[in-house]
Design an enzyme around this catalytic site. Structure first.
Site, PDB file in Angstrom:
ATOM      1  N   CYS A  53       0.820  -1.216   0.000  1.00  0.00           N
ATOM      2  CA  CYS A  53       0.000   0.000   0.000  1.00  0.00           C
ATOM      3  C   CYS A  53       0.850   1.261   0.000  1.00  0.00           C
ATOM      4  O   CYS A  53       0.347   2.349  -0.290  1.00  0.00           O
ATOM      5  CB  CYS A  53      -0.930   0.000   1.214  1.00  0.00           C
ATOM      6  SG  CYS A  53      -2.098  -1.386   1.223  1.00  0.00           S
ATOM      7  N   VAL A  91       7.365 -21.881  -5.923  1.00  0.00           N
ATOM      8  CA  VAL A  91       6.696 -23.170  -5.780  1.00  0.00           C
ATOM      9  C   VAL A  91       5.789 -23.335  -6.997  1.00  0.00           C
ATOM     10  O   VAL A  91       4.863 -22.550  -7.211  1.00  0.00           O
ATOM     11  CB  VAL A  91       5.881 -23.240  -4.474  1.00  0.00           C
ATOM     12  CG1 VAL A  91       5.084 -24.536  -4.409  1.00  0.00           C
ATOM     13  CG2 VAL A  91       6.812 -23.128  -3.266  1.00  0.00           C
ATOM     14  N   ASP A 299      -4.727 -12.481   0.764  1.00  0.00           N
ATOM     15  CA  ASP A 299      -5.559 -12.094  -0.362  1.00  0.00           C
ATOM     16  C   ASP A 299      -6.056 -13.269  -1.197  1.00  0.00           C
ATOM     17  O   ASP A 299      -6.995 -13.112  -1.970  1.00  0.00           O
ATOM     18  CB  ASP A 299      -4.785 -11.136  -1.276  1.00  0.00           C
ATOM     19  CG  ASP A 299      -4.512  -9.792  -0.620  1.00  0.00           C
ATOM     20  OD1 ASP A 299      -5.084  -9.524   0.448  1.00  0.00           O
ATOM     21  OD2 ASP A 299      -3.716  -9.016  -1.181  1.00  0.00           O
TER      22      ASP A 299
END
Length: 568
Positions: A53, A91, A299
């Site tokens: 942010c 990954v 998120d």
């Protein structure tokens, strides 16, 4: 006699995929609960635990170095928590049955497997890339990582960019617009919705539109980017398409693509984890997915709404930190559970704080609530100490009196009031409870009756029929449907001369008692002033004189004129 051999228990192996807010919070909390676990965090990028942010404020120069947004590195985590953070490691696959992950080093192409007892997916989001010709041209940037911010800053500096196109007027788009403008660039904002900040109700987001234009931003609403134009040196502009069919072109040396994000669920799908109706990973209140020993945080994970209980997905850093902590606790024997979210947020747009929490009027109506709506316009503190208008829109349930949501916009104090209202909603407050809150008062910070107190008083009176409210939208709708409503302006002649509600009669409050006979007590009546207080006084006068159907215009003439500006 033979001694029994001592068997050491195998240490718990925790693998975390992703190292921004949620992933590092999960790893840190797990370590606080146990010293024996082996905890490894894999991150495909090179920056960890950064403030996403804060990126626009580095681009604009308010943050002097992007390093200030990345205060922790793998060495810090190793020393502080004994957590191995391996950056530059992606990954690429999960085998939930074998409890292994496949990791690739992008720089070398080497792959290897690692095993886990508990796997935490903190894979975050990916920017939405609209299917636009030229969207991959040099000079088009997302704003997700410190690498993006560094690239934008370098592009502006090295190319001497003077004109920017921001695609999308949500949080990041608005922050970038403010910061690019302050850096001296001419900014055009393109938004497909009818207003900037489309998460808010239109009568509030319209105020954001006005603030952007007041600062010279070329705001194009109900418009899409049909294509990005570029030459060998990079971006030169864009072709725009209006919803009404009109076409236009704008010049630009830089394009910020902030049209939205989507949860990055590829690894969750590989693991067999169920996705929720929002498209994010479905989790329980401890952040467990539908697959044993696989957790999802931040998120990429779905949440649920405090008011409705319905699944929601609102990607915010505050939620990411909470859910990471909850998962880290739960997988190491703790008892933390997620309690839901309200989507509480605040963003600075030039001189205004723009905040919201809970349900909007539109969302509350769609959820089936019979809503009462208040537009409360009060100074954040006394005007003699520089108080400036603060607009609070509050939404309540008429049946129960429960506060459902609120939005606040003002030069100062919006953050404080939205936090108070978010706390009240979280604990199930009735609107009447707001008046009784013992809030801090000093004329340097607030009025004796805080805007929150006024919000509770007005909503309580409206819900219980003592002082009904009517919104500008409802007044216009009822008039449009042919209902005869007498509208009474109780302001001074000076105020009325500036602007007025159409087809209203003017009877100043001081004359209302003696001139009430000029009105028809059998007709529905609406009183109004500039902001609502004097209108309420006029409403009380008429009710005491026998008028049975009298409503006060919510937010007064100021709110009506803001509503009128929404008309095409």
């Amino acid at each position: 006699m033979t001694e029994n051999p001592v068997h050491e228990e195998r240490a718990l192996r925790i693998v975390v995929v992703g190292s921004v807010a949620a992933g590092t919070s999960a790893a840190a909390k797990a370590r606080r609960n146990t010293e024996s676990a082996r905890i490894t965090v894999y991150e495909r990028d090179h920056d960890i635990s950064y403030s996403g942010c804060g990126l626009p404020y580095f681009v604009g120069g308010e943050v002097e170095s992007v390093d200030r947004l990345t205060p922790r590195d793998p060495a810090w985590f190793a020393a502080r928590y004994g957590v191995e953070v391996r950056t530059g490691h992606e990954v690429v696959a999960v085998d939930a049955a074998a409890r292994t992950v496949t990791v690739r080093e992008p720089t070398t192409g080497r792959t290897f497997e690692d095993d886990y007892d508990e796997l935490v997916l903190a894979t975050g989001v990916r920017p939405v890339v609209p299917p636009i010709d030229g969207i991959d041209a040099p000079g088009v940037f997302p704003v997700r990582t410190p690498s993006d911010a560094r690239a934008i800053d370098a592009w502006i500096t090295e190319r001497g960019a003077r004109r920017a196109l921001v695609v999308g007027a949500g949080y990041i788009g608005l922050e970038m617009t403010e910061q690019l403008t302050s850096r001296g660039l001419e900014v055009t904002v393109v938004e497909t919705a009818e207003h900037a900040m489309p998460r808010m109700d239109p009568d509030m987001s319209a105020r954001v539109d006005a603030e952007l234009r007041r600062h010279g931003v070329d705001l194009r609403l109900s418009t899409t980017v049909a294509g990005v134009r570029a030459d060998d040196d990079g971006v030169t502009g864009a072709d725009l398409q209006g919803r009404d069919g009109t076409a236009d072109q704008v010049a630009a040396d830089l394009v910020i693509a902030s049209v939205g994000v989507r949860p990055n669920t590829e690894l969750a799908r590989q693991a067999g984890a169920e996705l929720g109706p929002t498209g994010a990973i479905a989790v329980d209140r401890r952040q467990r997915t539908s697959v044993e020993h696989v957790w999802a945080v931040g998120d990429v994970a779905e949440s649920f709404h405090v008011v409705t209980g319905d699944p929601v997905w609102v990607p915010l850093g505050s939620t990411a930190n909470k859910t990471g902590r909850i998962a880290g606790d739960a997988m190491t024997g703790g008892t933390l559970e997620h309690r839901g979210i309200l989507g509480t947020s605040v963003v600075r747009v030039f001189d205004l704080g723009v905040a919201q929490t809970g349900l909007t009027e539109q969302q509350a109506g769609a959820a089936g609530y019979d809503v009462e709506v208040l537009h409360n316009i009060k100074p954040d503190r006394p005007e003699y100490l520089g108080g400036r208008p603060l607009v609070i829109k509050a939404v309540a349930d008429r049946a129960s009196g429960r506060l459902l949501g609120a939005q606040a916009i003002g030069a100062s104090g919006a953050d404080k009031r939205i936090d108070i209202l978010a706390t009240a909603i979280t604990f199930g407050a009735d609107v009447a409870d707001l008046f009784h809150l013992d809030l801090a008062y000093s004329p340097t910070y607030a009025t004796t009756k805080d805007p929150v107190h006024y919000t509770g008083m007005a909503l309580t009176n409206a819900i219980h029929g003592q002082a009904p409210l009517i919104t500008p939208a409802e007044l216009d709708r009822r008039r449009h449907d042919g209902e005869q409503i007498q509208v009474v302006d109780v302001r001074s002649a000076k105020d009325r001369a500036r602007s007025a509600v159409p087809d209203s009669v003017h009877i100043p409050l001081a004359e209302l008692r003696t001139r009430a006979a000029e009105l028809d007590p059998a007709l529905p009546t609406v009183t109004y002033c500039n902001k609502g207080v004097t209108g309420n006084a006029g409403q009380n006068v008429l009710r005491n004189l026998g008028f049975t159907d009298v409503a006060n215009l919510s937010g007064g003439n100021q709110n009506y004129q803001a509503h009128a500006a929404l008309r095409p």
